[in-house]
Design an enzyme around this catalytic site. Sequence first.
Site, PDB file in Angstrom:
ATOM      1  CB  SER A  23     -13.120  18.737   5.079  1.00 32.81           C
ATOM      2  OG  SER A  23     -13.126  19.259   3.766  1.00 32.81           O
ATOM      3  NE  ARG A  35       6.582   2.315   2.589  1.00 30.75           N
ATOM      4  CZ  ARG A  35       7.012   1.518   1.599  1.00 30.75           C
ATOM      5  NH1 ARG A  35       8.129   1.787   0.961  1.00 30.75           N
ATOM      6  NH2 ARG A  35       6.324   0.459   1.229  1.00 30.75           N
ATOM      7  CD  GLU A  39       3.873   0.417   4.220  1.00 33.03           C
ATOM      8  OE1 GLU A  39       4.051  -0.782   3.986  1.00 33.03           O
ATOM      9  OE2 GLU A  39       4.799   1.255   4.306  1.00 33.03           O
TER      10      GLU A  39
END
Length: 163
Positions: A129, A103, A106
């Site tokens: 960064s 997830r 995703e």
Amino acid sequence: MSNINLTTLDISEHPNLPTSSAVLFKAKADKRLSFEKIASHIGRNEVATAAIFYGQAKASAEDIDKLAEVLGINYGQLEFLLSGFPDRGKSVPFPPKDPLIYRLYEIVQNYGYAYKAVMNEKFGDGIMSAISFSTKVEKETDKDGNDWAVVTWRGKWLPYSRF
């Protein structure tokens, strides 16, 4: 028996983790300590502490001393296991198979370009960064009693240089 959510580790499911991971997680389970409790003892963020357990962050000498104390591990053994440099990024297969880690992947897959566009508009041409970086996880409960995960990423903005 207390109702505590405790992360443990089946090392057979994670063959790319360093030897230190098995030792740290066993002691964590034996002592029934959460990352929150360990982090509080060593003076670090929960995510940074968990990253040490997974071999993704370098432990300082002070971290090693405090981890040995809270986990009941011999300091010399822990120093030997944690004194090297992390081999970051190889602990998880790609794409990730664990549903929660997937997830997170995703989210970046779906919103990555949107994040990039908004950051470029706010900061100019550059990157956030992941080295000069901090993160935290918090739990929020809404008015209906639903729990929400709040994940904060804070990275230094690094503008691209012109050459």
